[in-house]
Scaffold this active site. Structure first.
Site, PDB file in Angstrom:
ATOM      1  N   GLU A  89       0.811  -1.207   0.000  1.00 48.05           N
ATOM      2  CA  GLU A  89       0.000   0.000   0.000  1.00 48.05           C
ATOM      3  C   GLU A  89       0.855   1.272   0.000  1.00 48.05           C
ATOM      4  O   GLU A  89       0.610   2.189  -0.765  1.00 48.05           O
ATOM      5  CB  GLU A  89      -0.904  -0.024   1.244  1.00 48.05           C
ATOM      6  CG  GLU A  89      -1.703   1.228   1.492  1.00 48.05           C
ATOM      7  CD  GLU A  89      -2.764   1.462   0.435  1.00 48.05           C
ATOM      8  OE1 GLU A  89      -3.036   0.526  -0.324  1.00 48.05           O
ATOM      9  OE2 GLU A  89      -3.267   2.596   0.349  1.00 48.05           O
ATOM     10  N   ASP A  90       1.883   1.294   0.844  1.00 45.97           N
ATOM     11  CA  ASP A  90       2.581   2.557   1.109  1.00 45.97           C
ATOM     12  C   ASP A  90       4.011   2.648   0.591  1.00 45.97           C
ATOM     13  O   ASP A  90       4.645   3.684   0.727  1.00 45.97           O
ATOM     14  CB  ASP A  90       2.658   2.797   2.632  1.00 45.97           C
ATOM     15  CG  ASP A  90       1.292   3.034   3.228  1.00 45.97           C
ATOM     16  OD1 ASP A  90       0.380   3.362   2.460  1.00 45.97           O
ATOM     17  OD2 ASP A  90       1.157   2.878   4.451  1.00 45.97           O
TER      18      ASP A  90
END
Ligand code: MN
Length: 733
Positions: A89-90
């Site tokens: 996700e990051d």
């Protein structure tokens, strides 16, 4: 911010070691290798990131992994996935990287977690809550995705202080609404309690702190109470050669809060603020026998309340909970709940099925972690597991019967099962709904009434000339679509009615009748229609029979003449009640079971007026907003934020008396009933309608129905009743 990296790295290493140490399941060497690799990968992936609080980001995935390992008790795969949960996700890492390094299972879990995060960012807030909850229930993801997500949420809730307040409240509400019920459903009671308490801390900080302080103040007293209880039963229990321990278990802040709210009582009046727990060692086969043996010992010393016996050993709760609960008259003549359970039951109650799995492993050979995960999945998906439990505690089954369909752009829409293409059109937008001419499902043209299935891709064909017809009501099941269709049919009806009104006016004129309130009222009665609108509408459609209208004119003119004659003869004028008078009587809005007056605003979206059916919605920043029952926003509000709905009624403020029902409970004493009736009848402003007393051995319950002029009187009466020896609680019904 300046950070000493050396100190920080030491702390990271320390946290990592602790993660391995506190794992609930035994970790093999292979397991440890996997976790080590996940840890290294996560450290590398997040190396440049910091959290809002300033600390290195990696502390978050480690903390989540610790919750997964120790508090929930999941396996190494889950611990690794928890460490990696934010990488795709990051950070620069891709799902392919994860799959290459960790294989398919871990990658799938991380993928599931990433998907949930995406969903959160893409959709608007209220819909997102709705969609998200349903995602959890319908997607065939590994259940570990949900569990790790809950751990993630728990840690985020624990570290929310650096966030702006509006976000805290939003996240807390969502937690209360989605995550806590799921944690409960899965049997993770500890986590559920933590989530609830943390949520309350942010949604109602004053209430939270007040209760927390009171609990802390009573801690010492509680300890003493448990001591005096233990001292009495200890000798007999020891004689049985039992391995056991006795502990106190405080009700959580949140559940005390809920009880106070629900029963409208003070903290002091909450009856079972803590319970006594007896946890004993036992073989699987002796468990039940020993539980009842302990029951028998306890009840030798303390009288049980037979109505409060709960045997969840003979048949466990649907989420796996097992325990024997009794309420006894404990030391100091106080009722106290005693929970009797084996070590195994205890661990399952605390951790959920992870503990179950561990116990299974010992005596039935390895059934694999997947076995219990599958069972969990079944529990989440099953529709027939203890229905009352299900509805009452989690309300999730309502949502399980949902389908997911996609818009042509690939956006996810959730609809109740049985929804049609037309429901879908209205769910997208009212404008689209009311201009629908056709629909394509999975690229094929289908009738509007076609029922949709999960996974369908739906495209709506609109046309400027299309408009809703009465048939459409048969095609839709969602209340949103129904309301919108009805609204446009009404619009149409109004137009026809306006024309009809003029036609009727002309016709009446020919018959020498003025169109006014009185003549219209008579016409409504004569043609048996519901309202003047109906009357005009029918005229507009041409379904009011001309011959019948003439018949009406004859009788009307006759009665009108008679009426006139009577009046001339000096008879009293009959009073005509105007419908306006009827409405204006309802001039005050009251809320909740107690019918309290509270500050409110009328919502501009549906502009309710006095007499309308309404409800209150507690907004975060703007107090109570009042909506009409059939307001199109209402449905969405009720489903997304049911806990923020307060019932509301219009009342006549001149009518002050109201009926109240008081419920008294306590321990029966000689002359108690006499005292109760004397207190009530001495009170001038109370008019007793009905009284019932029940006794069950030494327990006493009284239900009194009365008319009271106002709440102050009732409050005073409650206080007087509480002074009677033996009465423990006085509450409204
Ligand atoms: Mn996270």
């Amino acid at each position: 911010m300046l950070v000493d990296e050396e100190i920080e790295n030491k702390e990271i290493a320390k946290q990592y070691k602790e993660l391995l140490r506190i794992s609930y399941l035994q970790l093999s060497r292979e397991d440890k290798k996997l976790i080590r690799l996940a840890f290294n990968t996560a450290v590398d992936a997040h190396k440049d990131q910091r959290r809002k609080s300033g600390e290195a980001y990696i502390f978050h995935p480690i903390a989540v992994a610790k919750i997964v390992a120790s508090e929930i008790g999941l396996d190494a795969t889950s611990i690794a996935a928890a460490l990696l949960h934010d990488t795709v996700e990051d950070t620069e890492y891709t799902l392919n990287d994860i799959e290459r390094l960790f294989g398919n299972t871990v990658a799938k879990i991380v993928h599931g977690l990433t998907k949930i995060s995406h969903l959160k960012k893409d959709t608007d807030i209220s819909l997102q809550a709705e969609n998200f909850r349903k995602m959890l229930l319908t997607l065939n993801d590994d259940i570990r995705v949900i569990i790790i997500k809950i751990a993630d949420r728990l840690h985020n809730m624990q570290t929310m202080d650096a966030m702006p307040e509006y976000k805290q409240v939003k996240i807390a509400s969502e937690t209360l609404y989605i995550y806590a019920p799921i944690a409960h459903r899965i049997g993770m009671y500890n986590i559920k309690t933590k989530l609830e308490d943390l949520s309350l801390k942010y949604t109602e900080p004053d209430r939270f702190n007040a209760i927390k302080n009171k609990i802390e103040e009573s801690q010492e007293e509680q300890k003493q109470y448990i001591n005096s209880f233990s001292t009495l039963v200890k000798e007999s229990l020891d004689k049985e050669n039992l391995g056991y321990f006795i502990q106190g278990r405080s009700k959580s802040i949140f559940s005390i809060h809920k009880k106070m709210q629900k029963q409208n009582i003070s903290y002091e009046q909450v009856f079972d603020k803590f319970a006594i727990r007896i946890v004993y060692q036992s073989d699987f086969k002796d468990e039940k026998f020993l539980a009842w043996k302990i029951y028998s010992i306890i009840t030798d010393y303390f009288t049980p309340n037979p109505t409060r016996l709960r045997d969840w050993i003979s048949s466990s709760k649907s989420n796996g909970y097992e325990s024997l609960h009794i309420t006894v008259m404990g030391p100091n003549n106080k009722w106290v709940e005693v929970q009797i359970r084996s070590q195994r039951m205890h661990e399952i109650a605390e951790k959920g099925y992870a503990a179950h799995y561990r116990y299974k492993q010992g005596n039935e050979g390895d059934t694999g972690i997947d076995a219990w995960l599958n069972r969990l999945q079944e529990v989440l998906e099953s529709k027939d597991s203890n229905a009352i439990d299900f509805v009452e505690n989690f309300k999730l089954n309502l949502y399980a019967e949902e389908i997911f369909v996609f818009t042509p752009h690939g956006d996810l829409k959730s609809l109740p099962q049985g929804s049609s293409a037309l429901d879908f059109a209205y769910a997208i937008h009212t404008e689209i709904g009311s201009k629908t001419r056709g629909a394509r499902v999975n690229a094929k043209l289908v009738p509007l009434s076609r029922t949709l299935k999960s996974g369908d891709s739906v495209e709506i064909i609109t046309s400027e000339n299309a408009k809703p017809t009465a048939n459409w009501l048969d095609y839709v099941i969602t209340s949103r679509a129904r309301n919108k269709i009805k609204a446009s049919l009404n619009e149409e009806k109004k137009k026809i009615a306006e024309e009809g009104k003029e036609i009727l006016r002309r016709k009446l004129k020919h018959m020498r009748i003025n169109m006014n309130e009185r003549s219209i009222r008579q016409l409504i009665l004569y043609f048996k229609v519901n309202s003047s609108l109906d009357l005009f509408y029918r005229t507009g459609l041409g379904t009011i029979d001309n011959r019948k209208l003439k018949e009406f004119a004859t009788t009307f003119n006759n009665t009108f003449l008679n009426f006139f004659k009577k009046r001339l003869a000096g008879r009293p004028k009959p009073k005509i009640t105007e419908s306006k008078e009827f409405v204006s009587k309802y001039d005050k809005l009251v809320f909740g079971k107690e019918k309290q007056e509270l500050p409110y605003k009328l919502s501009p979206c549906c502009n309710p007026i006095a007499g309308d059916k309404v409800f209150g919605f507690v907004t975060i920043n703007d107090g109570i907003k009042v909506h009409q029952h059939n307001c199109s926003n209402a449905v969405a509000l009720q489903s997304n934020f049911a806990y923020r709905i307060v019932p509301a009624w219009w009342v006549d403020s001149s009518e002050q008396e109201f009926t109240a029902e008081l419920v008294l409970t306590g321990i029966d004493q000689k002359g108690l009933v006499n005292q109760v009736t004397r207190v009530i009848s001495n009170n001038m402003n109370v008019d007793i309608k009905k009284i019932n007393f029940y006794t069950d051995e030494e327990l006493f319950k009284g239900v009194i129905t009365m008319r009271v002029n106002n709440k102050g009187t009732l409050k005073k009466l409650k206080q007087q009743l509480l002074k009677i020896v033996g009465i423990e609680k006085v509450g409204r019904h």
